[in-house]
Every structure is written in structure tokens, then in C-alpha cells.
Design a protein around this motif. Sequence first.
Motif, PDB file in Angstrom:
ATOM      1  N   GLU A 107       0.833  -1.204   0.000  1.00 58.93           N
ATOM      2  CA  GLU A 107       0.000   0.000   0.000  1.00 58.93           C
ATOM      3  C   GLU A 107       0.868   1.254   0.000  1.00 58.93           C
ATOM      4  O   GLU A 107       0.561   2.242  -0.673  1.00 58.93           O
ATOM      5  N   ILE A 108       1.955   1.232   0.761  1.00 56.10           N
ATOM      6  CA  ILE A 108       2.852   2.390   0.839  1.00 56.10           C
ATOM      7  C   ILE A 108       3.512   2.642  -0.516  1.00 56.10           C
ATOM      8  O   ILE A 108       3.523   3.770  -1.021  1.00 56.10           O
ATOM      9  N   VAL A 109       4.076   1.572  -1.108  1.00 53.83           N
ATOM     10  CA  VAL A 109       4.733   1.722  -2.410  1.00 53.83           C
ATOM     11  C   VAL A 109       3.712   2.139  -3.470  1.00 53.83           C
ATOM     12  O   VAL A 109       4.005   2.977  -4.329  1.00 53.83           O
ATOM     13  N   GLY A 110       2.527   1.570  -3.397  1.00 51.00           N
ATOM     14  CA  GLY A 110       1.484   1.927  -4.353  1.00 51.00           C
ATOM     15  C   GLY A 110       1.145   3.412  -4.313  1.00 51.00           C
ATOM     16  O   GLY A 110       0.944   4.049  -5.354  1.00 51.00           O
ATOM     17  N   ALA A 111       1.097   3.967  -3.101  1.00 48.13           N
ATOM     18  CA  ALA A 111       0.830   5.404  -2.970  1.00 48.13           C
ATOM     19  C   ALA A 111       1.944   6.216  -3.613  1.00 48.13           C
ATOM     20  O   ALA A 111       1.694   7.254  -4.243  1.00 48.13           O
ATOM     21  N   GLY A 112       3.187   5.740  -3.474  1.00 46.56           N
ATOM     22  CA  GLY A 112       4.302   6.426  -4.106  1.00 46.56           C
ATOM     23  C   GLY A 112       4.226   6.361  -5.622  1.00 46.56           C
ATOM     24  O   GLY A 112       4.508   7.353  -6.313  1.00 46.56           O
ATOM     25  N   PRO A 141      12.330   5.133  -8.665  1.00 48.34           N
ATOM     26  CA  PRO A 141      13.159   6.008  -7.826  1.00 48.34           C
ATOM     27  C   PRO A 141      12.389   7.192  -7.249  1.00 48.34           C
ATOM     28  O   PRO A 141      12.570   7.556  -6.075  1.00 48.34           O
ATOM     29  N   GLN A 142      11.516   7.796  -8.048  1.00 49.73           N
ATOM     30  CA  GLN A 142      10.725   8.926  -7.559  1.00 49.73           C
ATOM     31  C   GLN A 142       9.716   8.476  -6.511  1.00 49.73           C
ATOM     32  O   GLN A 142       9.489   9.157  -5.502  1.00 49.73           O
ATOM     33  N   ALA A 143       9.113   7.310  -6.751  1.00 49.49           N
ATOM     34  CA  ALA A 143       8.136   6.789  -5.800  1.00 49.49           C
ATOM     35  C   ALA A 143       8.791   6.475  -4.454  1.00 49.49           C
ATOM     36  O   ALA A 143       8.256   6.792  -3.391  1.00 49.49           O
ATOM     37  N   LEU A 144       9.969   5.858  -4.489  1.00 47.48           N
ATOM     38  CA  LEU A 144      10.669   5.516  -3.247  1.00 47.48           C
ATOM     39  C   LEU A 144      11.052   6.766  -2.471  1.00 47.48           C
ATOM     40  O   LEU A 144      11.010   6.770  -1.230  1.00 47.48           O
ATOM     41  N   LYS A 145      11.421   7.809  -3.172  1.00 53.36           N
ATOM     42  CA  LYS A 145      11.771   9.046  -2.486  1.00 53.36           C
ATOM     43  C   LYS A 145      10.560   9.640  -1.773  1.00 53.36           C
ATOM     44  O   LYS A 145      10.669  10.150  -0.645  1.00 53.36           O
ATOM     45  N   VAL A 146       9.399   9.530  -2.387  1.00 52.92           N
ATOM     46  CA  VAL A 146       8.172  10.066  -1.789  1.00 52.92           C
ATOM     47  C   VAL A 146       7.772   9.279  -0.543  1.00 52.92           C
ATOM     48  O   VAL A 146       7.398   9.856   0.483  1.00 52.92           O
ATOM     49  N   ILE A 147       7.880   7.955  -0.624  1.00 47.29           N
ATOM     50  CA  ILE A 147       7.350   7.120   0.464  1.00 47.29           C
ATOM     51  C   ILE A 147       8.427   6.671   1.455  1.00 47.29           C
ATOM     52  O   ILE A 147       8.134   5.911   2.380  1.00 47.29           O
ATOM     53  N   TYR A 148       9.648   7.132   1.278  1.00 47.85           N
ATOM     54  CA  TYR A 148      10.736   6.635   2.113  1.00 47.85           C
ATOM     55  C   TYR A 148      10.502   6.841   3.609  1.00 47.85           C
ATOM     56  O   TYR A 148      10.781   5.933   4.411  1.00 47.85           O
ATOM     57  N   PRO A 149      10.014   8.008   4.058  1.00 45.96           N
ATOM     58  CA  PRO A 149       9.751   8.154   5.500  1.00 45.96           C
ATOM     59  C   PRO A 149       8.750   7.124   6.027  1.00 45.96           C
ATOM     60  O   PRO A 149       8.948   6.552   7.100  1.00 45.96           O
ATOM     61  N   ALA A 150       7.679   6.867   5.267  1.00 46.47           N
ATOM     62  CA  ALA A 150       6.688   5.875   5.694  1.00 46.47           C
ATOM     63  C   ALA A 150       7.275   4.477   5.670  1.00 46.47           C
ATOM     64  O   ALA A 150       6.999   3.656   6.555  1.00 46.47           O
ATOM     65  N   GLY A 204      19.076   3.710  16.299  1.00 45.40           N
ATOM     66  CA  GLY A 204      20.211   3.467  15.415  1.00 45.40           C
ATOM     67  C   GLY A 204      19.767   3.063  14.025  1.00 45.40           C
ATOM     68  O   GLY A 204      20.323   3.532  13.013  1.00 45.40           O
ATOM     69  N   LEU A 205      18.752   2.197  13.945  1.00 44.45           N
ATOM     70  CA  LEU A 205      18.255   1.754  12.645  1.00 44.45           C
ATOM     71  C   LEU A 205      17.630   2.908  11.878  1.00 44.45           C
ATOM     72  O   LEU A 205      17.836   3.042  10.671  1.00 44.45           O
ATOM     73  N   ARG A 206      16.889   3.761  12.577  1.00 41.41           N
ATOM     74  CA  ARG A 206      16.278   4.904  11.901  1.00 41.41           C
ATOM     75  C   ARG A 206      17.345   5.831  11.318  1.00 41.41           C
ATOM     76  O   ARG A 206      17.237   6.283  10.169  1.00 41.41           O
ATOM     77  N   ARG A 207      18.375   6.111  12.106  1.00 45.13           N
ATOM     78  CA  ARG A 207      19.438   6.985  11.610  1.00 45.13           C
ATOM     79  C   ARG A 207      20.163   6.349  10.419  1.00 45.13           C
ATOM     80  O   ARG A 207      20.518   7.036   9.451  1.00 45.13           O
ATOM     81  N   LEU A 208      20.381   5.047  10.507  1.00 48.50           N
ATOM     82  CA  LEU A 208      21.044   4.344   9.415  1.00 48.50           C
ATOM     83  C   LEU A 208      20.204   4.388   8.146  1.00 48.50           C
ATOM     84  O   LEU A 208      20.721   4.619   7.046  1.00 48.50           O
ATOM     85  N   LEU A 209      18.895   4.177   8.292  1.00 42.03           N
ATOM     86  CA  LEU A 209      18.003   4.200   7.133  1.00 42.03           C
ATOM     87  C   LEU A 209      17.921   5.589   6.517  1.00 42.03           C
ATOM     88  O   LEU A 209      17.910   5.736   5.286  1.00 42.03           O
ATOM     89  N   VAL A 210      17.859   6.612   7.355  1.00 38.69           N
ATOM     90  CA  VAL A 210      17.803   7.985   6.840  1.00 38.69           C
ATOM     91  C   VAL A 210      19.088   8.323   6.093  1.00 38.69           C
ATOM     92  O   VAL A 210      19.057   8.878   4.983  1.00 38.69           O
ATOM     93  N   ALA A 211      20.221   7.970   6.699  1.00 41.58           N
ATOM     94  CA  ALA A 211      21.506   8.242   6.039  1.00 41.58           C
ATOM     95  C   ALA A 211      21.626   7.482   4.726  1.00 41.58           C
ATOM     96  O   ALA A 211      22.080   8.031   3.709  1.00 41.58           O
ATOM     97  N   GLY A 212      21.221   6.220   4.730  1.00 41.67           N
ATOM     98  CA  GLY A 212      21.266   5.417   3.517  1.00 41.67           C
ATOM     99  C   GLY A 212      20.331   5.945   2.454  1.00 41.67           C
ATOM    100  O   GLY A 212      20.666   5.968   1.269  1.00 41.67           O
TER     101      GLY A 212
END
Length: 222
Positions: A107-112, A141-150, A204-212
Motif C-alpha cells: 500500500e505504501i509503495v502503491g501510494a508512491g 526512484p521517484q516513488a521511493l523518495k516520496v514514500i521513504y519516511p513511511a 540506530g536503525l532509523r538513523r542508518l536508514l535515513v543516512a542510507g
Amino acid sequence: MGYGLDFGWLAGATGAIARGAATTILLIVVTTLAGTFLSILGAAGRRNGPVLLKRVIGVYVEVMRNTPFLVQLFFIFFGLPSIGIRLDPILAAMLAMTLNMAAYTIEIVGAGLDAVPRGQTEAALALGLRPRQVFVKIVLPQALKVIYPALTSQIIIMMLESAVVSQIAVRELTYEADMLQARTFRAFETYLVVTMVYLILSMGLRRLLVAGGRRVLGAGVS
């Protein structure tokens, strides 16, 4: 009589806690990779696939999102052996977590995917790109950027839900905590320490995911 805190047992328990944390990390790494991959395929299939595939994916999403994760886990670990499919506890945990996460992230990816202007797809096709190339190089790539926080939040939630797999004797962090408190009879101290470990892992995981995400998807990811 007041309760006296005692952390003397902790020195001999660090190995068990570290092993449990390592298993938890392994579970979420496998689940994140496999679940995200399945969710991308599922979201694409639900929007561009044949009618039968769309219906199958829709039923899968509804079933997984409207039944408890614990029941799904028990079905895979205790139910499947009835029809001859037996899985090691950690494999059963990985499968259950992956299927559960994929159902939510479809559902998240679909929204993106829906957020990417359709004109970009039409323009890319007009330039001679194949539909698969358009999806992989332009739309996704554009969709992942939109939904990355979710998506990041869903990964964190799944890591915390991994505590449930202790119910089928997967030796992750919560399982090790249960064993420690059973031996030491220091439930308050044991679960306080493990709560702090989960907090550290989550942050730690959140920071790693944001940085990545910033490195792979570019600026704007948070």
C-alpha cells in the motif's frame, strides 16, 4: 519492604543479550530486503497486472492486514506442518515477518507510484524506453523518495514486532530476556535493560536508514 535494584547479573548476561540483539538485527535485515522487494512487485502487479493478479494481491493484502501477526506466525510454524511443510523456527519467523511487512508496504509503495505524474511515463515511452525500463529507472526512484519516511517507519515497526517470534523459540532479544529473568528472577531489571536495547536499536536503525536513503535517493529524504 522496598524493592532493591540489582544489576549484578548483567555482567554475565551481556553475551546472551548481544546474541539476541544480533538475531533481531538479522531478522529485520532479511525482512526489509525481501519484504520491500515483494512489495514493489506487488504494488506494480496491483496497478499494471491482469485482473486475476490484481484480485489475488488484493486478497493477500486484506488477509494479512486484518489478521494478527501472531496468528500468521503460528499458522506458518504450527499449521503448515499438517500439510507436510516444516520450517526451522528462524525461517518461519523470517517468512511470517516478510509476508506481513510486504502486505503493508504494498500500500505504501502503491501510494508512491500513484504520486509520480503519469506524463513522465508517457514521455519516457514516447522516447522509446521499454515499460520495464520506465518503471525501474524513472517511476520507482521517484516513488521511493516520496514514500521513504513511511517505509522507514514500517521497518522500525516490524523490528519491534519481531519480539513476537520469541513465541516459537526464536532466540532473539525478547526470548533471551525471558530466559534471563527466569534464571535471575530479576524481571524489572531484565526488561528495563532489554527495553533500552530495543530503544537503541530503533534509534540506530532509523538513523542508518535515513543516512542510507539520502545517499541512495538524494536530498529531501528524512
